[in-house]
Scaffold this motif. Structure first.
Motif, PDB file in Angstrom:
ATOM      1  N   GLU A  95       0.848  -1.195   0.000  1.00  0.00           N
ATOM      2  CA  GLU A  95       0.000   0.000   0.000  1.00  0.00           C
ATOM      3  C   GLU A  95       0.884   1.246   0.000  1.00  0.00           C
ATOM      4  OE1 GLU A  95      -2.362  -0.493   3.525  1.00  0.00           O
ATOM      5  OE2 GLU A  95      -0.822   0.347   4.834  1.00  0.00           O
ATOM      6  N   THR A  96       0.252   2.380  -0.157  1.00  0.00           N
ATOM      7  CA  THR A  96       0.968   3.655  -0.217  1.00  0.00           C
ATOM      8  C   THR A  96       1.795   3.870   1.052  1.00  0.00           C
ATOM      9  OG1 THR A  96      -0.807   4.539  -1.532  1.00  0.00           O
ATOM     10  CG2 THR A  96       0.611   6.150  -0.451  1.00  0.00           C
TER      11      THR A  96
ATOM     12  N   MET B 243      -3.548   2.225  -3.620  1.00  0.00           N
ATOM     13  CA  MET B 243      -3.499   3.674  -3.363  1.00  0.00           C
ATOM     14  C   MET B 243      -4.351   4.038  -2.154  1.00  0.00           C
ATOM     15  SD  MET B 243      -4.130   4.826  -7.257  1.00  0.00           S
ATOM     16  CE  MET B 243      -3.501   6.477  -7.355  1.00  0.00           C
ATOM     17  N   SER B 244      -4.067   3.419  -1.047  1.00  0.00           N
ATOM     18  CA  SER B 244      -4.748   3.782   0.191  1.00  0.00           C
ATOM     19  C   SER B 244      -3.970   3.149   1.319  1.00  0.00           C
ATOM     20  CB  SER B 244      -6.200   3.311   0.175  1.00  0.00           C
ATOM     21  OG  SER B 244      -6.251   1.940  -0.065  1.00  0.00           O
TER      22      SER B 244
ATOM     23  N   GLN C 151      -8.984   9.016   3.659  1.00  0.00           N
ATOM     24  CA  GLN C 151      -7.708   8.696   3.009  1.00  0.00           C
ATOM     25  C   GLN C 151      -6.984   9.941   2.513  1.00  0.00           C
ATOM     26  OE1 GLN C 151      -6.309   5.490   2.488  1.00  0.00           O
ATOM     27  NE2 GLN C 151      -7.850   4.822   3.961  1.00  0.00           N
TER      28      GLN C 151
ATOM     29  N   ILE D 237      -5.703  12.337  -3.300  1.00  0.00           N
ATOM     30  CA  ILE D 237      -4.673  11.542  -3.981  1.00  0.00           C
ATOM     31  C   ILE D 237      -3.501  12.449  -4.370  1.00  0.00           C
ATOM     32  CG2 ILE D 237      -4.172  10.291  -6.111  1.00  0.00           C
ATOM     33  CD1 ILE D 237      -6.931   9.119  -5.977  1.00  0.00           C
TER      34      ILE D 237
ATOM     35  N   ARG E 206      -7.155   1.334  -6.570  1.00  0.00           N
ATOM     36  CA  ARG E 206      -7.819   1.997  -5.443  1.00  0.00           C
ATOM     37  C   ARG E 206      -9.260   1.498  -5.357  1.00  0.00           C
ATOM     38  NH1 ARG E 206      -6.664   6.773  -2.384  1.00  0.00           N
ATOM     39  NH2 ARG E 206      -8.358   8.256  -2.057  1.00  0.00           N
ATOM     40  N   ASP E 207      -9.817   1.577  -4.172  1.00  0.00           N
ATOM     41  CA  ASP E 207     -11.210   1.165  -3.993  1.00  0.00           C
ATOM     42  C   ASP E 207     -12.153   2.284  -4.435  1.00  0.00           C
ATOM     43  OD1 ASP E 207     -11.238  -1.517  -2.475  1.00  0.00           O
ATOM     44  OD2 ASP E 207      -9.760  -0.346  -1.363  1.00  0.00           O
TER      45      ASP E 207
ATOM     46  N   HIS F 267     -16.178   8.425  -7.412  1.00  0.00           N
ATOM     47  CA  HIS F 267     -14.857   8.982  -7.100  1.00  0.00           C
ATOM     48  C   HIS F 267     -15.136  10.338  -6.477  1.00  0.00           C
ATOM     49  CE1 HIS F 267     -10.601   9.410  -7.193  1.00  0.00           C
ATOM     50  NE2 HIS F 267     -10.627  10.441  -8.016  1.00  0.00           N
TER      51      HIS F 267
ATOM     52  N   ILE G  70      -5.712   6.560 -11.444  1.00  0.00           N
ATOM     53  CA  ILE G  70      -6.116   5.234 -10.942  1.00  0.00           C
ATOM     54  C   ILE G  70      -6.336   4.324 -12.155  1.00  0.00           C
ATOM     55  CG2 ILE G  70      -7.841   3.968  -9.594  1.00  0.00           C
ATOM     56  CD1 ILE G  70      -8.447   6.715  -8.209  1.00  0.00           C
TER      57      ILE G  70
ATOM     58  N   THR H 207      -9.731  -0.471 -10.362  1.00  0.00           N
ATOM     59  CA  THR H 207     -10.612  -0.328  -9.202  1.00  0.00           C
ATOM     60  C   THR H 207     -11.058  -1.677  -8.693  1.00  0.00           C
ATOM     61  OG1 THR H 207     -12.747   0.458  -8.398  1.00  0.00           O
ATOM     62  CG2 THR H 207     -12.617   0.001 -10.736  1.00  0.00           C
TER      63      THR H 207
END
Ligand code: NOJ
Length: 718
Positions: free
Chosen positions: A32-33, A56-57, A67, A70, A96-97, A102, A137, A140
Motif C-alpha cells: 500500500e501507499t 493507493m490507500s 484517506q 490523492i 484503489r477502492d 470517485h 487510478i 478499481t
C-alpha cells in the motif's frame, strides 16, 4: 487467431525472458501507499523492480477511513522510477477502492441494484472511470458481487443483493462501464470482480467468518454473477478472505483454478484480499509465511495484496522446490498481459485535468432517483405544492451518511442536505424542526402547524461496510420513539429511510402513512429524494433484497426451495407453522416497489406451450409476454419481472427464479406489451459437479410486479 492477442503474447514473453526471479516476484507484489518516512525506501524498492502494483490507500478497511486527497505527483514520481530506473521498466499498476464513485458519489451498490436499470448503472460507472483515471487510478476493486442473505453483514451494502440474475446484470453493467469499450484507452479502468467466493455467506453476518456452501448452491447462486463479470471481460478477480467448507479461498486450487478458471473461463489475474496470504496461518492451514506463499501461488493466486508474503518468501520457496519457477512465470504472464491490454505501457502517468462534473452529478441524481423504493403510500405522496411540510429527524441536516461507506474521494461538505434541497423546492412552506437533535419539546408547535410530517431517519454510514456487522437490524430506539410521537399528532407521516442495509420494518411501517427507502444514495441523494417527495419524479426502485419483519427471521430470501411440509412461509403458506410467535412472511418481498400510479397486468401469453429440448439446445428461444396498463393519472416507470419455476427436476429448484426484468416507462392510460425471450441459458441449472443441465418437463412462467406474483402460464420442455 487473434492478432492483438498474439502481439500481446509476444510482448509478454519478450519481457519475461529477460527478468530475474526477484523482478518476476516483484510484479506479484502489491504494497500500500507508504506513509511519511517510508516513502524513500519505497522508491528504492520500485527502483529494484520489487513493486508491480500499489494499493493507493492505507489500511485494510480503507473504506471506513478518511484517506485524503490523492497525491498525483507522488504516484507519478513512483511511476517515473519504475519506467526509467527499474531493471525491466515495467510500469506500476495503481489500484484503489473506487467502489461507487470517485469525486462524484453515486448510490451504494445495493441501491444501484434497486434501480433495476443496468444501463444507467453502466453509464454512471463510465463517469466514475473518467474521474478516477484522471487521478491516475488504473484499477478499481469493483464490482463487489457477493450474493448475501443476511442484512446483519455490513458489506451487504456493497453488493447486488440476494439474487444471482440481478447480480449478473449488475456485473455486466459495472464491468462494461468501468472498462469502457476499449480497455487500452486512458480513461478506461480495470475492473476487479470480488470477493471470489462466498464471502457474503459469512456465518451470522459476522464479517470474515467461515462459510458453508454446497457446490450445488455455489454454482447456482454464488457463481453466476462472477461468470457474467468474466464474460463481460473483467480482467482481474479478488479472492475472498473467508473459507468455504474448511478451505480458505486464498489457498484453494478448487475455487481459484478449477472453478474460476476451468469452469468460469477466467483468464486474467487474481489478487488476494488485504493480508489474506499470511492469514492462512491464523486460519490454520499453514505454519510459516513461506508455506502461505507457496500454497497461494500454487492454488492460482497471482498477486499478493499488502502483506509482502510473496516478495519476502517466494524466492526461497522456489529454491526449496515447493514452488516451480514455471508457476511464477504463469502468474507474471497474467499480470503483464493485463498491464499490456490496459495500455499501461502507453499511458503510465496521471495527467490530472480540470473535469466538468456537471453531467456526472446529473447521472448521480438520476440513479439516486431510480434507486429509491416506495414501500407504502396511503394517500400522502407526492406532497401537494400547497402543503405545509414539517421535516424532522437526524437525517434532515445530514451530509456524510448520504454518501455511504467506501467513499474515499467524495466530500461531505459538498453534499446537499435534505433540508437544503426541500427548502429549495418548498420555500417557506418547509419547517425544519429540531432536525439535528431528537429533543422533543420545542417541536410540538411546529408539528402541529404542519400538514405533512417528513421523518428523515435511517442508519449512519458508520454502521455499514467492512467489519461493520450489526446484530440488530432495526432502526435506533430514539428514532422509533420519534415516529411514535409524530403519529400522535394525527398528521400524515412520511418515513424517508436512509439506510445501507435492509432493516426490519415490522415495528415502524405500521406507524407511517408512507415509506420511501432511499438508501445511502450519494452526492445527489437529497435532491433526488426531494424530487420524489414533491412529485417531480415518480419512484421506480424495486427491492433487490427482502425486507424482513424481524431480524430473527433471517435468513429470508425469495429464491428458496419448497419444503415438503406445508410451511413455505415466504409465499404465505401457513406462516404460523414456521414460528409460533411471529409471522415470517417478508414485510416487503424481493422485487417490490410502488409508484404514483397503478399498473394492471394481463395474463402472460407464450407463443407456444411446448418447446423441444433439442430446439433449445440448437438456440431456439420462446417469447412470453404480458400487456401492462398504466391505470392511473401519472406517467411512470414499471419494472416488469419474469420469474420461472421448474416444477419437477432431478434436484429441487427454487419456488421462483428471476429470469428477466424490463424497466419500462408507461404513459398514463397507456398499455405496453412487455416481452421476454427465454432460451437454453434461462431454463436450466447447474448440478453438483457444475454441469449445466436443462431437463424435460413443465416450467411455470410468471410475469408480474414482484416475486409474489401468481400471474402465470406454463410451458413444457419435451
Ligand atoms: C479489504 C476489502 O475486503 C476489499 O474489498 C478491498 O478492496 C481491500 N481491503 C483493499 O482496500
Amino acid at each position: 487467431m487473434n492478432t492483438m492477442t498474439d502481439d500481446v503474447k509476444v510482448r509478454v514473453e519478450k519481457i519475461i525472458s529477460k527478468m530475474s526471479l526477484r523482478a518476476k516476484i516483484g510484479q506479484l507484489n502489491q504494497p500500500e501507499t507508504p506513509v511519511g518516512s517510508e516513502a524513500e525506501e519505497f522508491k528504492n524498492a520500485v527502483r529494484r523492480g520489487e513493486i508491480g502494483s500499489v494499493l493507493m490507500s492505507v489500511g485494510a478497511t480503507a473504506g471506513n477511513d478518511a484517506q485524503g486527497e490523492i497525491n498525483v505527483d507522488f504516484y507519478n514520481e513512483l511511476q517515473r522510477i519504475a519506467v526509467e530506473e527499474s531493471p525491466d521498466g515495467i510500469p506500476i499498476l495503481f489500484g484503489r477502492d473506487v467502489i461507487h464513485g470517485h469525486k462524484t458519489v453515486f448510490p451504494i451498490p445495493l441501491a444501484m441494484a434497486a434501480s433495476f436499470n443496468p444501463e444507467l448503472v453502466g453509464k454512471c460507472y463510465r463517469d466514475i472511470a473518467v474521474e478516477a483515471t484522471n487521478d491516475g487510478i488504473h484499477w478499481t476493486f469493483t464490482p463487489m458481487l457477493d450474493l448475501c442473505r443476511d442484512p446483519r453483514w455490513g458489506r451487504i451494502i456493497e453488493g447486488p443483493g440476494e439474487d444471482p440474475y440481478v447480480g449478473a446484470a449488475i456485473a455486466r453493467a459495472i464491468v462494461g462501464g468501468v472498462q469502457g469499450d476499449d480497455i487500452s484507452k486512458s480513461d478506461s479502468m480495470l475492473a476487479c470482480a470480488k470477493h471470489f467466493i462466498g464471502y457474503g455467506a459469512s456465518e451470522g453476518g459476522r464479517d470474515y467468518h467461515r462459510t458453508e456452501i454446497s457446490d450445488y448452491s455455489l454454482y447456482n447462486y454464488y457463481l453466476p454473477a462472477f461468470r457474467a463479470a468474466v464474460k463481460a471481460g473483467a480482467l482481474t478477480v479478488m479472492s475472498s478472505f473467508n473459507d468455504v467448507n474448511g478451505q480458505p479461498v486464498t489457498s484453494s486450487k478448487k475455487y481459484l483454478t478449477d472453478i474460476l478458471r476451468d469452469k468460469a473461463g477466467f483468464d486474467g489475474f487474481v489478487v488476494s484480499d488485504y493480508d489474506a496470504v499470511t492469514q492462512l496461518i491464523k486460519q490454520g492451514v499453514a505454519e510459516t509465511p513461506e508455506q502461505c506463499a507457496a500454497l497461494s501461488i500454487n492454488a492460482g493466486l497471482d498477486m499478493d495484496m499488502h502483506d509482502r508474503c510473496y516478495i519476502d518468501y517466494l524466492e526461497n520457496a522456489v529454491k526449496s522446490g515447493t514452488v516451480s519457477e514455471a508457476v511464477i512465470d504463469e502468474a507474471v504472464r497474467r499480470v503483464l498481459t493485463v498491464k499490456i491490454k490496459a495500455g499501461l505501457f502507453e499511458h503510465p502517468f496521471a495527467e490530472r485535468k480540470e473535469l466538468d462534473r456537471t453531467s456526472h452529478l446529473a447521472d448521480a441524481r438520476a440513479l439516486a432517483t431510480e434507486s429509491a423504493v416506495l414501500l407504502k403510500n396511503e394517500g400522502v405522496l407526492p406532497i401537494a405544492k400547497s402543503a405545509k411540510v414539517g421535516l424532522i429527524g437526524p437525517f434532515a441536516n445530514e451530509r456524510r451518511s448520504l454518501l455511504g461507506s467506501w467513499t474515499l474521494d467524495g466530500k461531505a461538505e459538498e453534499t446537499p442536505t435534505l433540508a437544503e434541497e426541500m427548502r429549495k423546492a418548498a420555500g417557506d412552506k418547509l419547517n425544519v424542526i429540531n432536525s439535528s437533535t431528537l429533543a422533543w419539546d420545542s417541536t410540538n408547535k411546529n408539528i402541529a402547524a404542519s400538514d405533512v410530517v417528513v421523518l428523515a431517519i435511517g442508519e449512519s454510514w458508520t454502521a455499514t461496510g467492512e467489519s461493520r456487522a450489526v446484530s440488530d437490524i432495526t432502526i435506533s430506539a430514539d428514532q422509533k420513539a420519534l415516529i411514535k410521537k409524530a403519529k400522535t399528532y394525527g398528521k400524515k407521516t412520511v418515513g424517508v429511510i436512509f439506510c445501507g442495509r435492509p432493516i426490519a420494518m415490522e415495528e415502524i411501517s405500521g406507524d407511517l402513512d408512507a415509506v420511501v427507502y432511499v438508501w445511502h444514495a450519494g452526492s445527489e441523494a437529497a435532491g433526488a429524494v426531494s424530487d420524489i417527495l414533491f412529485g417531480v419524479s415518480s419512484p421506480s426502485g424495486r427491492l433487490p433484497v427482502t425486507l424482513p419483519r424481524r431480524a430473527t427471521h433471517i435468513p429470508l430470501y425469495y429464491n428458496v426451495t419448497s419444503s415438503g411440509r406445508p410451511v413455505d412461509c415466504y409465499y404465505g403458506e401457513n406462516p404460523g407453522n414456521c414460528y409460533v410467535d411471529s409471522m415470517p412472511v417478508p414485510c416487503y418481498p424481493f422485487g417490490f416497489g410502488l409508484t404514483y400510479t397503478e399498473f394492471e397486468y394481463s395474463a402472460p401469453v407464450c407463443e407456444s406451450d411446448k418447446i423441444s429440448l433439442s430446439d433449445l439446445e440448437a438456440g431456439k428461444r420462446i417469447t412470453v409476454s404480458a400487456d401492462v396498463k398504466n391505470t392511473g393519472a401519472v406517467t411512470a416507470k414499471e419494472t416488469v419481472q419474469l420469474y420461472i419455476r421448474d416444477v419437477c427436476a432431478s434436484l429441487m429448484r427454487p419456488m421462483r427464479e428471476l429470469k428477466g426484468f424490463k424497466k419500462t416507462q408507461i404513459a398514463s392510460g397507456g398499455t405496453v406489451k412487455v416481452s421476454f425471450d427465454i432460451g437454453y441459458d434461462d431454463l436450466g441449472f447447474y448440478d453438483e459437479s457444475g454441469n449445466y443441465v436443462v431437463e424435460k418437463g413443465k416450467i411455470k412462467l410468471f410475469i408480474g410486479k414482484n416475486c409474489l406474483t401468481e400471474n402465470q402460464t406454463e410451458i413444457e420442455i419435451i
